[in-house]
Design an enzyme around this catalytic site. Structure first.
Site, short mmCIF file in Angstrom:
data_model
loop_
_atom_site.label_atom_id
_atom_site.label_comp_id
_atom_site.label_asym_id
_atom_site.label_seq_id
_atom_site.Cartn_x
_atom_site.Cartn_y
_atom_site.Cartn_z
N ARG A 48 -17.32 15.73 0.01
CA ARG A 48 -17.67 14.68 0.97
C ARG A 48 -17.36 15.19 2.36
O ARG A 48 -16.29 15.78 2.60
CB ARG A 48 -16.88 13.39 0.71
CG ARG A 48 -17.13 12.73 -0.62
CD ARG A 48 -16.40 11.40 -0.71
NE ARG A 48 -17.04 10.41 0.13
CZ ARG A 48 -17.72 9.36 -0.31
NH1 ARG A 48 -17.86 9.17 -1.61
NH2 ARG A 48 -18.28 8.51 0.51
N GLU A 65 0.85 -1.19 0.00
CA GLU A 65 0.00 0.00 0.00
C GLU A 65 0.89 1.25 0.00
O GLU A 65 1.78 1.39 0.84
CB GLU A 65 -0.91 0.00 1.22
CG GLU A 65 -1.68 1.28 1.48
CD GLU A 65 -2.55 1.71 0.30
OE1 GLU A 65 -2.56 2.92 -0.01
OE2 GLU A 65 -3.21 0.84 -0.31
N TYR A 106 -26.89 10.27 4.05
CA TYR A 106 -27.44 9.12 4.76
C TYR A 106 -26.66 8.92 6.05
O TYR A 106 -25.52 9.37 6.19
CB TYR A 106 -27.41 7.85 3.90
CG TYR A 106 -26.07 7.43 3.34
CD1 TYR A 106 -25.19 6.64 4.08
CD2 TYR A 106 -25.70 7.79 2.05
CE1 TYR A 106 -23.98 6.23 3.56
CE2 TYR A 106 -24.50 7.38 1.51
CZ TYR A 106 -23.63 6.59 2.27
OH TYR A 106 -22.44 6.19 1.74
N ASP A 114 -11.39 -0.42 -8.73
CA ASP A 114 -11.25 0.74 -9.60
C ASP A 114 -10.14 0.59 -10.62
O ASP A 114 -10.15 1.26 -11.66
CB ASP A 114 -10.99 1.99 -8.76
CG ASP A 114 -12.25 2.52 -8.09
OD1 ASP A 114 -13.34 2.01 -8.41
OD2 ASP A 114 -12.14 3.43 -7.25
#
Length: 715
Positions: free
Chosen positions: A210, A58, A247, A331
């Protein structure tokens, strides 16, 4: 009946991955995964549970995970639950309502989706992304759990892949060798460039803000409380080229906002990081000027420290997701626009499919074709959801998507079930010359001629003990046992007498029965010929009936060979120089076949004979008959023809170790009545009518090597 595999959180095991080459190799693969996002970690967890070694690389430190929520629809949540991740345990709440407003907060529609929960196999949840990521990371890398913990290396950038040798190169120059490479390295994938250099992500002229907001903060905004009456509500405000979605998550204590708008109105680089580009509250508010003032006041409460802007990227369909020992997922293979909330869900599905095609025992030489299979399994579904997500992001109302049908397509899918079936079909297809028997949905049925994947069984070490009594009787009596209406059967000799044998065999050490065995007892009529319509003749021993005491060989023999098999209990009692075979049905004995005074016979030891009939004949003749289905077809046949099994073409040659012979034998048959032998009376009654004019010989032959009779063929 088996219980659902989600009960204990274990991954449902796939079929044996090494079955295609017949090896017993169970050594794990070393799988190198570039990227430790949700897709990469799901794949790591599923592959770990399959028994493989997994190392993840990562590029980030995973120390700045953005606070955001994630939509766990039933399709993706079901996979997580099978892997042992239950999102409701760390604060995720159910999605109970979907509500749409126009930009002025006029209600367009409100759908109580909570009542639809019974439609789906798994809950529809709204989760905190950071918490889900942390749970996946823990499950994949901790010492607890099934399989060897995955190794996670953070702060390392993968800069190159060798797709043929399964190596990856880190930015420091280190080369890591594995067996499989998985590119889960996101929308700006390096791995994708090793497969296709032409297709790249591009801006879709929209960005998205966001941020997370405490519910109590939202409640403090005057007038906004009316939008929070129902917990578990996913709400949309639609305006021209922009929309606001929110939400709840974390047990309805946090609200997740995603605010899409024209890209030109916010400053975000499409080439930059996906999630962590900062933005100002002023820019956010300006983008929604003209929306309901109550909503705009709410947007002003966004924390400038955590407010992020996300450039929305799209990409044309990537024709192929694999090359050599490298495959893409998430993705890297199919970046999604967020208009269905299925981007992470489809990446989770990818991870499940990868594990299904790479079970423990996967032969290393099959890795490229297994990755091609993964691509085939996943490609259409991921691309279709990607396409519909794109369409649903448009402002036009008539976009041609049937919401109800496509929701069912999305939510009703279980990739573990789907991919495991596709993997089975792949394994079955590797052996196209297989017997398919009912029920066909379960693939090739194991039997004496094939295992569960259609590979030949081995009967070389199986043992047999055959007891036979040969007798003289009348030709007329025997020929009444030829199939009615079939003119091709007759005797080689015109004499009024003929010979037949009752022969019993005990088989043991059968691979296809797990080392166990069974008994069969048949009537064999010698010196028979069958004349075909073209005048050609085959001759040998004719068998009108064969009794067996186990259903499995009865079914396989009827279906695959056309053998006239039927069930009976059969028991052999051997003591010293005598043997008695008793046959019956549900406690009623119908036959007793006894030999006494047996002694070794060296002269017969070398004579051998047919492994089917025990006699030195040209082969075995039986008649295959299968009735047509349905009352209207009564009396009609789907199959009605002679079958010949020639001597000398057996796949396994019998090795006789002992022959004992005698001239003293006795046959006793009692048909009883229909009540005592309801399924056999008509057969035993006919056999009992055979006159025994003389006992010709009796013998017991022992040895090993049992042929599978696959050389039987229609006449």
């Amino acid at each position: 009946m088996a219980t659902n595999g989600t009960a204990n959180g274990s991954t449902p095991s796939t079929a044996n991955g090494n079955a295609s080459n017949g090896t017993s190799n169970t050594s794990p693969l070393h799988i190198l995964i570039a990227g430790a996002g949700i897709g990469g970690l799901t794949a790591a967890l599923a592959l770990r549970q399959e028994g493989h070694r997994v190392t993840l690389f990562e590029r980030s430190q995973l120390a700045r995970e953005t606070g955001a929520a994630i939509h766990l629809a039933p399709n993706s949540n079901g996979i997580l639950r099978r892997l042992g991740i239950f999102a409701e345990k760390f604060g995720s709440n159910t999605c109970d309502f979907i509500t749409e407003y126009d930009k002025d907060s006029n209600l367009v529609r409100k759908i109580p989706v909570g009542r639809m929960a019974g439609m789906w196999a798994n809950p529809w949840l709204l989760a905190h992304r950071v918490q889900l990521h942390e749970q996946l990371k823990k499950a994949a890398t901790s010492a607890e759990g099934k399989g060897e913990p995955a190794v996670l290396k953070v702060g390392v950038k993968v800069v190159d892949f060798d797709v043929e040798n399964a190596t990856l190169t880190l930015d420091g120059g280190e080369v890591i060798k594995g067996d499989v490479l998985l590119g889960a390295d996101g929308v700006h994938s390096v791995a994708r460039g090793k497969i296709n250099t032409e297709i790249k992500p591009f801006p879709c002229e929209q960005n998205a803000f966001r941020f997370l907001l405490p519910k109590e903060t939202a409640l403090a905004v005057p007038g906004f409380e009316k939008f929070l009456k129902d917990e578990g509500e996913l709400a949309f405000w639609y305006g021209l080229k922009r929309r606001v979605v929110f939400y709840p998550t974390s047990n309805n204590t946090l609200l997740n906002f995603v605010c899409m708008h024209p890209a030109a109105e916010s400053n975000a680089s499409a080439a930059g990081a996906d999630w962590d580009q900062g933005a100002s509250v002023e820019t956010l508010v300006k983008c929604y000027d003209g929306f309901d003032p109550v909503l705009v006041e709410l947007l002003k409460k966004a924390d400038p420290k955590t407010l992020k802007v996300w450039p929305l990227l799209d990409m044309d369909e990537l024709p192929i997701w694999h090359k050599g020992r490298l495959a893409l997922l998430g993705d890297a293979a199919h970046p999604f626009l967020p208009h269905q909330g299925q981007g992470a869900g489809v990446a989770i599905e990818d991870g499940a499919a990868i594990a299904c095609v790479l079970p423990l025992g996967t032969p290393r030489e099959e890795i490229p074709e297994r990755l091609a299979l993964y691509d085939k399994i996943r490609h259409f579904r991921a691309t279709e959801i990607q396409r519909v997500s794109r369409v649903l992001g448009m402002d036009q109302k008539d976009h041609g998507v049937d919401h109800q049908a496509f929701t069912a397509y999305n939510f009703g899918h279980d990739e573990f079930d789907n991919a495991r079936q596709k993997f089975r079909e792949y394994q079955w297809a590797k052996n196209p010359q297989v017997y398919q028997r009912m029920p066909t949905a379960f693939g090739p049925m194991p039997g004496p001629r094939q295992d569960h994947l259609g590979r030949p069984q081995n009967g070389k070490e199986s043992t047999f003990v055959t007891t036979s009594i040969k007798f003289k009787t009348t030709r007329t009596a025997l020929q009444t046992l030829f199939p009615p209406g079939c003119e091709g059967y007759s005797f080689l000799s015109p004499a009024g007498v003929a010979t037949a044998s009752f022969s019993h065999t005990t088989l043991d050490g059968m691979d296809w029965l797990g080392g166990k065995g069974y008994d069969h007892l048949g009537l064999y009529i010698h010196g028979v010929k069958y004349t075909k319509s073209d005048g050609k003749v085959v001759s040998g021993t004719y068998m009108p009936v064969l009794f067996e005491n186990l259903a499995d060989p009865i079914i396989t023999g009827r279906d695959e060979l056309g053998m006239p098999k039927i069930y009976s209990t059969i028991e052999a009692e051997r003591s010293g120089d005598s043997v008695t075979i008793k046959a019956g049905w549900q406690g009623t004995q119908w036959g007793s076949f006894s030999i006494s005074g047996l002694s070794s016979s060296e002269s017969q030891l070398s004579q051998g004979g047919s492994a089917v009939s025990g006699e030195q004949d040209a082969g075995l003749i039986v008649h295959r008959y299968i009735p047509s289905v349905g009352r209207e077809s009564k009396g009609k046949a789907e199959s009605d023809y002679a079958v010949f099994t020639p001597t000398g073409e057996e796949d396994v040659k019998a090795e006789i170790s002992s022959v004992k012979a005698s001239q003293t034998a006795e046959l006793k048959l009692d048909a009883g009545d229909w009540k005592s032998l309801p399924t056999l009376h008509h057969i035993i009654e006919r056999l009992a009518e055979l006159p025994v004019l003389a006992i010709i010989s009796a013998k017991v032959v022992e040895g090993k090597g049992v042929p599978d009779v696959s050389h039987a063929r229609p006449v």
